[in-house]
Design an enzyme around this catalytic site. Structure first.
Site, PDB file in Angstrom:
ATOM      1  N   MET A  37      -4.742   3.267   6.304  1.00  0.00           N
ATOM      2  CA  MET A  37      -5.674   4.338   5.956  1.00  0.00           C
ATOM      3  C   MET A  37      -4.952   5.376   5.104  1.00  0.00           C
ATOM      4  SD  MET A  37      -7.709   4.639   9.596  1.00  0.00           S
ATOM      5  CE  MET A  37      -9.072   5.570   8.872  1.00  0.00           C
ATOM      6  N   GLY A  80      -6.276   7.943   3.579  1.00  0.00           N
ATOM      7  CA  GLY A  80      -6.910   9.251   3.550  1.00  0.00           C
ATOM      8  C   GLY A  80      -8.045   9.302   2.556  1.00  0.00           C
ATOM      9  N   GLY A  81      -8.311   8.172   1.895  1.00  0.00           N
ATOM     10  CA  GLY A  81      -9.407   8.081   0.941  1.00  0.00           C
ATOM     11  C   GLY A  81     -10.634   7.428   1.541  1.00  0.00           C
ATOM     12  N   SER A  86     -10.462   3.158   2.238  1.00  0.00           N
ATOM     13  CA  SER A  86      -9.771   2.671   3.437  1.00  0.00           C
ATOM     14  C   SER A  86     -10.487   3.107   4.706  1.00  0.00           C
ATOM     15  CB  SER A  86      -8.315   3.138   3.445  1.00  0.00           C
ATOM     16  OG  SER A  86      -8.225   4.549   3.413  1.00  0.00           O
ATOM     17  N   LEU A 116       0.467   5.623   5.952  1.00  0.00           N
ATOM     18  CA  LEU A 116       1.838   5.425   5.493  1.00  0.00           C
ATOM     19  C   LEU A 116       2.346   6.696   4.829  1.00  0.00           C
ATOM     20  CD1 LEU A 116       1.439   1.870   3.920  1.00  0.00           C
ATOM     21  CD2 LEU A 116       1.951   2.480   6.306  1.00  0.00           C
ATOM     22  N   CYS A 136       3.940  -1.930  -4.947  1.00  0.00           N
ATOM     23  CA  CYS A 136       3.687  -1.353  -3.628  1.00  0.00           C
ATOM     24  C   CYS A 136       2.933  -2.340  -2.741  1.00  0.00           C
ATOM     25  CB  CYS A 136       2.894  -0.053  -3.768  1.00  0.00           C
ATOM     26  SG  CYS A 136       2.581   0.790  -2.196  1.00  0.00           S
ATOM     27  N   CYS A 160       1.011   7.453  -8.088  1.00  0.00           N
ATOM     28  CA  CYS A 160       0.918   8.347  -6.930  1.00  0.00           C
ATOM     29  C   CYS A 160       2.138   9.230  -6.753  1.00  0.00           C
ATOM     30  CB  CYS A 160       0.639   7.546  -5.663  1.00  0.00           C
ATOM     31  SG  CYS A 160       2.023   6.528  -5.077  1.00  0.00           S
TER      32      CYS A 160
END
Length: 363
Positions: free
Chosen positions: A9, A11-12, A15, A34, A103, A195
């Site tokens: 997750m 935070g968006g 997800s 993460l 990533c 990011c």
């Protein structure tokens, strides 16, 4: 037996809805955020950046609404080593990496998946816009948001432990569903750019890491036509930032030569390539083709799709495009498709024109 699923997750909104859908599918879901930076920003700047303290709070609030346990995993060391340092090293070597792809490969579906399996989870769930059917990746129904390109590096073994609940819906539908579920991230802007470069200044970030290293800009004949502050500031196909005054026509970056610290420029038509060689192949959708086989290929994220033939030869992938492509950068992924199904991926190591290669061979 109920499958135990670890929902990554960010935070968006994607997800968060993916985690909620995993719960509705009957899985035993635990959320994890993460922490990828050892010194995170408190808040985003609009749609730039991610991995902020605000993002971790949004992820926790979403988990509370969904009703699942939630944890934060510190992955800053792994992220810096496998993504940020790799990004810098690739630019220093004259290549143009895709950090989102790296990533997914090294963090979400290697470090996180390995830890999840060790803790007794069966799969990792993410909010990527992609479909997974019969062990094969397919493009999302939302062509604009499709993320199959940056996931094509995943192996069959990794895909066997992956769940992607959002491949059958558009981003607008995801936001509407988030609002219906009472998730406060329903209207949160998507994150863009890289990011870990919150201000979007990739050139400045690289200069801070690599320093200023002036060198020549040369044309196709080898004549010096300008000077740069660092070859790492450029990528193949780039036109802006060359500062070539008095040029009779527009010039584009044709290649970056890190050993001599030289940037070579030329006209747009000189960017055309129709032969590509890729390294580090991953074949998730088929066996490595030993004979020339027709595919579709995508050469950059959200880039154009080309018809081609490809084969694996001596551990590398050779791709011949039916029509030339412009500005193909080494370090990017060449992702092969059969229709909308991912067949394989490799990292672009060489590019050329077929007739040029034939002429060089004849010499």
């Amino acid at each position: 037996m109920t499958l135990r699923v670890l929902a990554a997750m960010s935070g968006g909104v994607d997800s968060a809805v993916a985690a909620a859908r995993a719960v509705e599918a009957g899985y035993d879901v635990t959320g994890v955020h993460l922490a990828l930076s050892s010194n995170p920003q408190s808040y985003r700047t609009g749609a730039r950046g991610c991995c902020t303290i605000e993002d971790s709070r949004d992820a926790r609030r979403a988990a509370d609404v969904i009703g699942i346990p939630f944890y934060i995993w510190d992955m800053a060391e792994e992220f810096d080593r496998d993504v940020v340092q790799d990004f810098v090293a690739e630019y220093a070597a004259g290549r143009t990496p895709n950090p989102c792809l790296r990533c997914n490969e090294k963090i979400k579906f290697q470090a996180v998946l390995e830890r999840a399996l060790a803790l007794g989870f069966d799969a990792v769930c993410t909010g990527h816009h992609v479909r997974l059917e019969n062990g094969r990746l397919r493009r999302s129904v939302d062509a604009v948001k499709d993320q199959s390109y940056v996931l094509a590096v995943l192996t069959r073994e990794q895909l066997a432990h992956a769940i992607f609940p959002l491949g059958d819906c558009t981003k607008e539908e995801v936001r509407a569903e988030a609002a219906r579920r009472g998730l406060t991230v329903a209207d949160k802007p998507d994150s863009h750019d890289i990011c870990f470069i919150a201000d979007g200044d990739t050139s400045g970030f690289l200069e801070r890491r690599l320093g200023s290293n002036p060198g020549p800009i040369v044309d196709e004949t080898g004549q010096v036509v300008g000077e740069h502050r660092g070859a790492h500031a450029f990528t193949v196909g780039q036109r802006r930032g060359l500062n070539l005054s008095g040029a009779p026509h527009r010039r584009y970056v044709l290649s970056i030569e890190p050993v001599s610290n030289t940037v070579r420029v030329g006209p747009r038509e000189a960017l055309q390539v129709d032969r590509i060689v890729g390294e580090r192949p991953v074949w998730s959708g088929c066996e490595p083709p030993e004979e020339w086989t027709p595919f579709l290929v995508q050469l950059r994220a959200h880039g154009e799709v080309y018809s081609c033939r490809a084969r694996q030869y001596e551990g590398r992938v050779e791709i011949l495009l039916d029509e030339p492509a412009l500005g193909v950068a080494k370090g990017q992924a060449a992702v092969l498709y059969d229709g909308d199904v991912v067949m394989g991926s490799s990292t672009i190591a060489e590019t050329s024109r077929v007739e040029q290669a034939a002429a060089n061979h004849a010499e």
